[in-house]
Design an enzyme around this catalytic site. Structure first.
Site, mmCIF file in Angstrom:
data_model
loop_
_atom_site.group_PDB
_atom_site.id
_atom_site.type_symbol
_atom_site.label_atom_id
_atom_site.label_comp_id
_atom_site.label_asym_id
_atom_site.label_seq_id
_atom_site.Cartn_x
_atom_site.Cartn_y
_atom_site.Cartn_z
ATOM 1 C CB THR A 1 -1.125 0.206 1.280
ATOM 2 O OG1 THR A 1 -1.298 -1.337 1.068
ATOM 3 C CG2 THR A 1 -2.008 0.992 1.087
ATOM 4 C CB THR B 1 -3.579 -0.838 -1.635
ATOM 5 O OG1 THR B 1 -3.082 -2.286 -0.988
ATOM 6 C CG2 THR B 1 -5.047 -1.572 -1.185
ATOM 7 C CB SER C 1 -10.356 -1.827 3.508
ATOM 8 O OG SER C 1 -8.577 -0.594 3.376
HETATM 9 N N1 GLU Z 1 -5.315 -3.800 1.961
HETATM 10 C C1 GLU Z 1 -5.364 -3.936 3.422
HETATM 11 C C2 GLU Z 1 -5.955 -2.611 3.736
HETATM 12 O O1 GLU Z 1 -6.960 -2.193 2.346
HETATM 13 C C3 GLU Z 1 -4.071 -2.440 3.528
HETATM 14 C C4 GLU Z 1 -2.625 -2.992 3.124
HETATM 15 C C5 GLU Z 1 -1.314 -2.577 3.462
HETATM 16 O O2 GLU Z 1 -1.793 -1.131 3.662
HETATM 17 O O3 GLU Z 1 -0.373 -3.287 4.033
HETATM 18 O O4 GLU Z 1 -6.750 -2.386 4.793
#
Ligand code: GLU
Length: 595
Positions: free
Chosen positions: A406, A424, A477
């Protein structure tokens, strides 16, 4: 269409003159070699500023703003360059949440990935057991329909100033001329075994003997240049239909071990959404953030709201780091907030909010009651969800899963528009599928593994998990793009956000506390060391807290260990004299530029 620059170079004035109002100059930016924690100075500007996770990306945004582009124009340019230069974190193969302020109103654009129509609650189950996390990640199963391109197009159509096509020039130029591989990209490549299993990625990002490309080596990405040119000229339809979409389907469906089910219809049917932002009063400020499917704002503001109910501490900071007293309150509030998050928060198009209104989770009397559960001794793993409102379905709590990757972008333009965008592909290098858009050229873009943000188990003890996989659903998320305003004047105070999986929530909450309560500027606020818990063990940022703090937390009953906590915070604040002050996380390569 060609830029005026090309016209004046060739002098062909008979060609219809179309001015983009912007022409890109390739900067000479040499990646710094080094790693570990080194404080950054912070940056001040008078009229506009852009903060992103890579200097080339920040510079692209800066050039757009300097040419008179606005915040959303710059965000498009930054995102396209990030796809190229920070491919491990975000890109056109992923999803994003964008908060936009046009000087009067705040809007929340949802470009989160969706599960394909054929996905079921059993997507990540094999023989009755959840798949090992990495087996699910590096597969075709984990790929959601990407949303970033459509979301940016929607926001740009409403607010953009410069033509869409012009905003792709920086990324296309860098992809064609080559960019210098950064330290962070090199290190991420070196640490990743799964990416090497993808033939196309191995051939592109590694030498013949499997070594990651050196820091500073020049990398061209002809496949991405061709893809971006198409999207620039034809709009998002070029991505969601035709050769690029066909290739995406092919990559996902032909995964050698665990193919996914994405179809052309899944892709062409993708819609970015505008959602009602959540704006929460927080003493003199109003904090606006993203509603579900993100758990970010709700969880950040639950933590901060509960802490406001705790006894005021004489010394929240000791020797420049947060004291054990403050950390205890913060970690206990986190345990309670994460218990609610695990039980209630999921895609609102599939799951009702408790009591029919997400903001009930932030009601002051509810948070007051929750906060009274915080005592001198840690509650450890025993935090239970509260009862903010009646449920239509009784849900089981979702177990926590690890996440990384991200990128975050913050921009304020000369007209006072601002964006906070967290973007991300989920894990570093996403699903490890490098797609070339059907161009047969080297390189391309990485496909996300966002669907592993769903609960792997659809139900627990006979009760459904709110965030289970369902067709067309968006995974929950933690991303927390945040815009802060002065409650009285309505003026913008800050734009901020971070990567870091579920720890995004702690990084964002602690940065807000540092800016409001301890008067730290954006850079000082994000330099402070991190502490997190998802409800069990406590993790402190390695080597940054005194032994006495660790000891004192243990005495209060926390199980504590140290580890790297690689946030990637970016923040821009408006100081009282009107100056824009930007900060970029010392743990990554980000910089701020402005004027
Ligand atoms: N996929 C994660 C989310 O949407 C974020 C991943 C990350 O920040 O490492 O919460």
């Amino acid at each position: 269409m060609r830029p005026t620059r090309a016209l004046s170079l060739t002098g062909l004035l008979l060609v219809p003159m179309v001015s983009w109002g912007f022409s890109y100059e390739t900067p000479s930016i040499t990646p710094e070699v080094g790693s570990g924690f080194e404080e950054k100075p912070g940056w001040a500007a008078d009229t506009f500023a852009v903060a992103a996770a890579n200097p080339l990306a920040t510079d692209a945004g800066y050039q757009v703003l300097k040419a008179g582009g606005n915040a959303i124009d710059a965000a498009v340019a930054v995102q396209m360059v990030l796809t190229l230069v920070e491919p491990q974190s975000s890109g056109i193969g992923g999803g994003a949440f964008l908060m936009h302020f046009d000087g009067a109103k705040v809007q929340a654009y949802d470009g989160r990935e969706t599960a394909p129509a054929a996905a079921t609650g059993e997507l990540f189950m094999e023989n009755g057991e959840p798949l090992p996390f990495m087996d699910a990640v590096a597969s075709g199963l984990s790929v959601g329909v990407p949303g970033t391109v459509r979301m940016l197009e929607q926001a740009h159509a409403e607010h953009g100033q410069l033509p869409w096509e012009a905003l792709f020039e920086p990324a296309i130029t860098l992809a064609e001329e080559g960019f210098a591989v950064s330290q962070r990209l090199h290190t991420s490549l070196a640490n990743d075994e799964a990416l090497r299993q993808n033939e196309r990625a191995r051939a592109f990002y590694y030498t013949a003997d499997g070594e990651p490309l050196e820091v500073g080596s020049s990398l061209k990405n002809p496949a991405l240049a061709a893809i971006l040119r198409l999207i620039a000229e034809e709009g998002s339809a070029a991505f969601y239909e035709g050769a690029i979409a066909e290739d995406l389907v092919e990559q996902v469906q032909s995964h050698p071990v665990r193919p996914g089910t994405i179809t052309l219809e899944d892709i062409s049917g993708y819609q970015s959404l505008e959602r009602e932002p959540l704006c929460t009063p927080w003493q003199q400020w109003e904090v606006c953030g993203f509603p579900p499917p993100s758990s970010g704002h709700l969880t950040v503001m639950q933590i901060l709201g509960m802490m406001d109910q705790q006894p005021l501490l004489e010394a929240p900071l000791e020797d420049g780091v947060t004291s054990s007293g403050w950390l205890h309150q913060f970690l206990e509030a986190s345990r309670l907030a994460f218990a609610d998050r695990g039980r209630y928060i999921a895609d609102p198009d599939f799951v009702d909010a408790p009591g029919g209104d997400w903001s009930l989770m932030l009601a002051p009397d509810y948070l007051d009651k929750r906060s009274q559960l915080i005592g001198d001794e840690s509650m450890g793993e025993s935090a239970e969800p509260g009862n903010p409102g009646e449920l239509t379905v009784s849900f089981a709590s979702q177990p926590e899963q690890p996440e990384y990757g991200t990128s975050h972008i913050s921009i304020v333009d000369a007209d006072g528009n601002a964006i906070a965008m967290t973007t991300t592909i989920e894990q570093a290098f996403g699903s490890r599928l490098l797609a070339d858009g059907g161009t047969d050229l080297p390189g391309g873009y990485l496909l996300n593994n966002e669907l592993t943000d769903f609960s792997f188990t659809p139900e627990i003890d006979g009760q459904p998990v709110a965030n289970r996989v369902e067709p067309g659903k968006r995974p929950r998320s933690s991303m927390s793009p945040t815009l802060v305003f002065d409650q009285e004047s309505g003026d913008l105070v800050a734009s901020l956000g971070s990567p870091g999986g579920a720890a995004i929530i702690h990084y964002t909450a602690r940065t807000l506390a540092a800016m409001r309560d301890w008067g730290l500027n954006a850079q000082e606020a994000l330099n402070l060391p991190h502490a997190i818990t998802l409800g069990g063990d406590v993790y402190l940022e390695e080597g940054r807290f005194p032994e006495s703090t660790i000891e004192s937390l243990r005495e209060r009953g926390h199980t504590v260990s140290e580890r790297e906590l690689t946030s990637g915070l970016q923040a821009i604040q408006r100081l009282e004299d009107g100056t824009l002050y930007g900060g970029a996380d010392p743990r990554r390569e980000g910089v701020v530029m402005g004027e």
